[in-house]
Design a protein around this motif. Structure first.
Motif, PDB file in Angstrom:
ATOM      1  N   HIS A  86      55.562 -17.847  28.099  1.00 51.19           N
ATOM      2  CA  HIS A  86      56.060 -17.001  29.183  1.00 51.19           C
ATOM      3  C   HIS A  86      57.450 -17.446  29.624  1.00 51.19           C
ATOM      4  O   HIS A  86      58.327 -16.605  29.887  1.00 51.19           O
ATOM      5  CB  HIS A  86      55.107 -17.042  30.374  1.00 51.19           C
ATOM      6  N   LEU A  87      57.676 -18.743  29.704  1.00 53.95           N
ATOM      7  CA  LEU A  87      59.004 -19.233  30.078  1.00 53.95           C
ATOM      8  C   LEU A  87      60.035 -18.829  29.032  1.00 53.95           C
ATOM      9  O   LEU A  87      61.178 -18.481  29.366  1.00 53.95           O
ATOM     10  CB  LEU A  87      58.965 -20.750  30.239  1.00 53.95           C
ATOM     11  N   ALA A  88      59.649 -18.862  27.765  1.00 51.70           N
ATOM     12  CA  ALA A  88      60.551 -18.421  26.708  1.00 51.70           C
ATOM     13  C   ALA A  88      60.809 -16.915  26.809  1.00 51.70           C
ATOM     14  O   ALA A  88      61.926 -16.439  26.572  1.00 51.70           O
ATOM     15  CB  ALA A  88      59.964 -18.773  25.339  1.00 51.70           C
ATOM     16  N   TYR A  89      59.787 -16.174  27.155  1.00 47.60           N
ATOM     17  CA  TYR A  89      59.876 -14.724  27.340  1.00 47.60           C
ATOM     18  C   TYR A  89      60.866 -14.399  28.463  1.00 47.60           C
ATOM     19  O   TYR A  89      61.717 -13.515  28.328  1.00 47.60           O
ATOM     20  CB  TYR A  89      58.474 -14.226  27.675  1.00 47.60           C
ATOM     21  N   GLU A  90      60.775 -15.136  29.565  1.00 46.98           N
ATOM     22  CA  GLU A  90      61.698 -14.922  30.681  1.00 46.98           C
ATOM     23  C   GLU A  90      63.109 -15.386  30.331  1.00 46.98           C
ATOM     24  O   GLU A  90      64.095 -14.780  30.774  1.00 46.98           O
ATOM     25  CB  GLU A  90      61.199 -15.653  31.920  1.00 46.98           C
ATOM     26  N   ARG A  91      63.221 -16.443  29.546  1.00 44.65           N
ATOM     27  CA  ARG A  91      64.552 -16.945  29.194  1.00 44.65           C
ATOM     28  C   ARG A  91      65.328 -15.911  28.388  1.00 44.65           C
ATOM     29  O   ARG A  91      66.518 -15.681  28.629  1.00 44.65           O
ATOM     30  CB  ARG A  91      64.440 -18.240  28.393  1.00 44.65           C
ATOM     31  N   ARG A  92      64.659 -15.291  27.419  1.00 43.59           N
ATOM     32  CA  ARG A  92      65.383 -14.306  26.619  1.00 43.59           C
ATOM     33  C   ARG A  92      65.797 -13.111  27.475  1.00 43.59           C
ATOM     34  O   ARG A  92      66.891 -12.578  27.321  1.00 43.59           O
ATOM     35  CB  ARG A  92      64.517 -13.864  25.440  1.00 43.59           C
ATOM     36  N   HIS A  93      64.916 -12.699  28.389  1.00 41.85           N
ATOM     37  CA  HIS A  93      65.297 -11.606  29.298  1.00 41.85           C
ATOM     38  C   HIS A  93      66.506 -12.012  30.128  1.00 41.85           C
ATOM     39  O   HIS A  93      67.451 -11.227  30.312  1.00 41.85           O
ATOM     40  CB  HIS A  93      64.133 -11.255  30.225  1.00 41.85           C
ATOM     41  N   GLU A  94      66.486 -13.220  30.621  1.00 43.30           N
ATOM     42  CA  GLU A  94      67.595 -13.723  31.438  1.00 43.30           C
ATOM     43  C   GLU A  94      68.908 -13.681  30.678  1.00 43.30           C
ATOM     44  O   GLU A  94      69.933 -13.228  31.198  1.00 43.30           O
ATOM     45  CB  GLU A  94      67.244 -15.147  31.867  1.00 43.30           C
TER      46      GLU A  94
END
Length: 975
Positions: free
Chosen positions: A414-422
């Motif tokens: 999930h943190l990786a998922y949010e990082r790419r969105h960021e």
């Protein structure tokens, strides 16, 4: 004189050998119930659906801790499934470099010195990912799943090479020899009697207790839908139930034969709810130290109804019609009365359940072995290497594999998922910021249009600026600085039009102008007549004789309007509006908003009738000042509130303006325009540094985000000199709403891929009028970003209806007072919307309300599945099916130092930011560099891997696509 009885020993029974609280068991019980109620949903009745952080009771905890605690309490999921994240990785939504970046911030540890670290182990378990182990029948999985026939086909090249001379069977045998089988889970003691009764007798006590409890609670809270109101509602829920249920010839379901006698005994003893609960806790043998856990579990078993009772107990004005006294304590007393009676009948004892351990869930002792077998393949550890490891090395390896369990892997993904969105947002935004303005500014704008910061208005603002470069758009909180209690000419009472964190102090009423008073009276008479006819028709269908007649005779006639509603919804809607205009007079109205009388002017409590000139000037300043609109206004300034209208949609309030308490912002927009046009207000504003030109006129209006209709108010007051300006603005808005509908329609499969803009407008209008449409609009389903800064930074940038846009000019705010004002309104509203969607998306069955299809409205309070069930909270699956569950990314155009000074000065904002319920970044007002807030410090954004595509128009960028799109720069010169 009090009728409270203390006939029981208050639950602090001697067998527990516990010390009574210093202030007594009664006060302790009140604290326990009050604390347990904090975990109940905070969703009000349907008409005031407000988005909240679903886990607001855990807001004092860090996000990653809170989602786990919430998942444990509510039996829910904290994140998307591991399979869902791996699918996102497969389509490029998560990159391997995102996983590496996330792991680089995690604590590391040497597992096999010189050969394997914790980060390397977790990377192997995330890329390409582990296989699911069923944990029940490992032998079947090995044989039928082919685990022993060949190694995994997706192994990294190095691991595949290391295992080339090995065999799955040999590696499995090595794992069996070196890895200890999984021990049986420890026995679990029950939290509720229901757990033991279900395990021993196969009877679900909730299935027994909930039907009568739901019927009683629903009848008590009913808002006028029931033909017969519940008797004795003025006495409270518990007393009303005790008066009704024990009546002669009453039939009780199985296992409730003792309820009648118990109700009669309680009533005869004059026991109030607290006494009943204290007695039940003792009868059930719940020790004092476990009261809170027990009460919390019992209330959460029917948390929708319990939450509604709690909300109405806190604020009775939330009830749309009938306001009755509500008490969570009374609901708990009623529940425990049924629980004790059922437990006596089924088990014959109310204490034995406490000492009865629950059966151990089915498990396979080879589960640990199977997990290690799968992971060592990813690591390329052969059977010979595994056999050669020292015992302590094997123990460390197994321990780390088990510590990297599914929930932990989902957290990292999930943190990786949010990082790419960021990075897909910040890098293109920074590139756009560094480029020249898409359209050069003119000497004076034709018009300025103030929208709500709502992310659905992002596309509308972009479309308007694309069709008319001489119009500027501004984003402010949709209540436009005027927190009011408002009642229109057709409203029975006032409602709050402001954020839920604000208590309105001023009452504003819509009244007919003097010359149209007779039309208003006629309108009231006709509405009263039609209301009586409709009410009688509603009641008639529920009576014996008239019900038969209306079904046999009038039922046939209702077939025709129903067919028209379904087959031609838009035409039928226009026809009904035509009839309303033809037969229902529409008097010209005005707002009563000035406060002149001394009594109201000096009021210190309750609602004050209207505003003083100084208060009105302050309201206008709080909107224009932070947005940087201190001078140079256009000739026409349109204040465009928003709402949403649809048919047969119990969630309509959720689509309206959340800054207006889940209602339309039209009255706020109209009031703001009326106020800003007053010369005395402008004179007061001039003293505050806001200079409005004499030829500037403010005009209120409303945008319907569902059917794209746009209405203006008080056109009769518009000067003749501004009629031409209005014509141009009206034409531009008409073109913009058509383009906006076209952009919205790309998400609707029913609209088709090649629909024309004009046809798409008709399509969205039909959706709003269709009685069977579960998706009249997608609401806030695309929310993911909030930008607080100058419009020139985001102008010409396609943001895919995903960004809340709040106008703020840091260069005109040296003391950061305006920033504090903007963030105090924007962060609570936006983060609440975002987290409501997040949790409804990650577990729609628990945090959301499931599909709309089986929903039935109960008493104008909420929806439940079927005819009898718990009130469903959260959002339906149709509202979140295309949502990306990420925490909202706030980007504020200021410096980190200035931003954190504002954040730390506000306890709520400090808690939200400090516990990472939102993501945060700044953009420097001078050079545009971006810094990202991580773990308490700001880090400069690095990297340039995300492109900024360029398109000639928004339509050219999104047409033919249904998925979420990357940011793009819209340059008409690129055509």
């Amino acid at each position: 004189m009090s009728t409270r009885s203390h006939v029981s020993p208050c639950g602090c029974h001697e067998s527990t050998l516990e010390t009574q609280p210093a202030d007594g068991c009664l006060q302790h019980l009140r604290r326990v119930v009050g604390h347990a109620a904090r975990f109940l949903p905070v969703q009000g009745p349907l008409g005031v659906f407000i988005h909240y952080n679903t886990l607001r009771s855990f807001q004092h905890r860090r996000f990653e801790e809170a989602v786990l605690e919430g998942a444990d309490l509510y039996k829910a999921e904290p994140y998307l499934s591991e399979e869902a994240y791996q699918l996102e990785r497969g389509r490029g939504r998560i990159l391997d470099e995102d996983i590496d970046a996330v792991l680089s911030r995690e604590p590391d540890l040497e597992i096999l010195p010189g050969r394997l670290s914790r980060r390397e182990l977790r990377r192997a378990m995330l890329i390409p990912g582990v296989r699911r182990v069923n944990g029940i029948n490992i032998s079947w999985q090995l044989e039928e799943g082919g685990w022993l026939d060949s190694f995994r086909s997706d192994l990294p090249p190095a691991s595949a090479a290391a295992l080339r001379v090995d065999s799955p069977q040999a590696l499995w045998e090595a794992c069996l020899a070196r890895v200890k089988p999984q021990p049986p889970p420890p026995p679990v003691m029950p939290k509720r009697p229901r757990d033991v009764v279900l395990a021993q007798h196969g009877i679900d006590m909730d299935a027994l207790i909930h039907p009568p409890l739901i019927r009683l609670t629903a009848a008590y809270l009913d808002q006028g839908i029931a033909y017969w109101p519940m008797p004795h509602r003025d006495k409270g829920l518990l007393k009303a139930a005790r008066k009704i249920m024990p009546q002669a010839f009453a039939i009780f379901p199985a296992h409730f034969s003792g309820v009648r006698a118990e109700f009669l005994r309680q009533e005869a003893a004059g026991m109030d709810a607290e006494a009943v609960v204290l007695e039940a806790l003792e009868q059930l043998g719940v020790p004092l130290s476990q009261w809170e856990d027990f009460v919390t579990e019992e209330l959460l078993a029917l948390r929708g109804w319990a939450g509604m009772v709690h909300m109405l107990e806190q604020d009775a004005t939330l009830a749309p019609h009938d306001r009755v006294r509500c008490s969570v304590m009374e609901l708990l007393a009623l529940r425990l009365t049924y629980t004790v009676a059922a437990l006596k009948d089924i088990a014959g004892d109310t204490l034995a359940w406490r000492s009865t351990p629950l059966p151990v869930p089915r498990f396979d002792p080879l589960t640990h072995v199977a997990r290690v077998f799968d992971v060592v393949q990813l690591l390329g550890v052969s059977s010979r290497e595994l056999a050669a490891l020292a015992d302590e090395e094997v123990a460390r390896l197994v321990q780390e594999i088990l510590a990297s369990h599914e929930i932990e892997r989902r957290r990292l993904l999930h943190l990786a998922y949010e990082r790419r969105h960021e990075r897909r947002v910040l890098i293109p935004l920074a590139k756009h910021r560094s480029m020249p303005a898409v359209v050069s500014s003119s000497n004076r704008l034709v018009a300025q249009v103030l929208f709500c910061i709502d992310e659905r208005e992002e596309s509308m603002r972009r479309a308007l600026e694309e069709v008319d470069h001489a119009i500027e758009t501004v984003g402010v909180a949709g209540f436009f600085g005027v927190a009011i209690n408002y009642a229109g000419i057709d409203d029975a009472g006032g409602v709050s039009l402001c954020p839920v964190v604000v208590d309105p102090r001023h009452a504003v009423r819509e009244v007919p102008v003097e010359e149209h008073e007779h039309l208003h009276l006629r309108r009231q008479d006709l509405r009263r007549l039609w209301g009586g006819v409709a009410r009688n028709g509603f009641i008639s269908s529920r009576t014996l004789v008239r019900g038969w007649f209306s079904t046999a005779c009038l039922g046939f006639l209702s077939l025709f309007p129903l067919a028209l509603r379904v087959l031609t919804p838009l035409a039928f809607g226009r026809f009904t509006r035509f009839l309303n205009r033809a037969f229902l007079p529409e008097p010209r109205t005005e707002f009563a908003f000035m406060r002149d009388d001394a009594a109201s002017r000096d009021a210190t409590t309750g609602l004050m009738h209207g505003f003083t000139t100084e208060e009105l000037a302050g309201c206008v300043y709080e909107v224009l000042g932070p947005a940087g609109l201190d001078k140079g206004h256009a000739r026409l300034v349109v204040i465009l509130g928003h709402g949403s209208t649809s048919l047969n949609n119990p969630y309509e309030s959720a689509y309206c303006c959340q800054a207006c308490g889940g209602r339309t912002g039209a009255p706020n927009a109209r009031l703001f325009a009326l106020v800003a046009n007053r010369p005395v207000v402008r004179e007061a504003l001039r003293a505050k540094g806001v200079v409005i030109p004499e030829d500037t006129w403010f005009l209120g209006g409303c945008h319907d985000t569902c059917n794209e209709d746009i209405h203006f108010f008080d056109l009769d007051l518009l000067p003749e000199t501004h009629r031409g300006d209005l014509v141009r603005v009206h034409q531009s808005l008409d073109k913009a709403r058509t383009l906006n509908a076209h952009e919205r329609a790309r998400r609707f499969e029913a609209a088709g891929r090649s629909v024309a803009p004009e046809s798409s407008l008709r399509h969205v209008q039909e959706r709003a009028e269709h009685i069977g449409e579960p998706r009249p609009e997608y609401g806030h389903c695309t929310n993911a970003v909030a930008f607080v800064g100058r419009r020139e930074i985001t102008k010409g940038l396609f943001m895919d209806r995903r960004a809340f846009l709040a106008s703020y000019d840091a260069t005109k705010d040296p003391g950061d007072e305006a920033l504090a004002h903007v963030l105090h309104a924007a962060i609570p509203v936006c983060y609440s919307i975002n987290l409501d969607y997040y949790f409804s998306a990650v577990d729609n069955d628990v945090y959301g309300s499931g599909t709309k299809l089986p929903h039935n409205i109960n008493g104008l309070l909420g929806v439940m599945n079927g005819y009898q069930g718990d009130l469903r909270t959260g959002l339906p699956v149709q509202a979140v099916e295309i949502h990306e569950p990420v925490r909202i990314l706030f980007i504020v155009e200021t410096t980190p130092e200035r931003l954190m000074k504002v954040i730390r000065a506000d306890d709520e904002l400090n808690e939200i930011v400090g516990n990472q319920w939102i993501r945060l970044a700044t953009m420097d007002p001078d050079d545009g560099h971006v810094e990202v807030y991580r773990d308490g410090v700001f880090e400069k954004l690095a990297g340039d891997e995300e492109p900024l595509p360029v398109a000639s128009s928004s339509q050219a960028w999104y047409e033919g696509k249904m998925e979420h799109l990357a940011l793009a720069r819209i340059e008409p010169r690129a055509a």
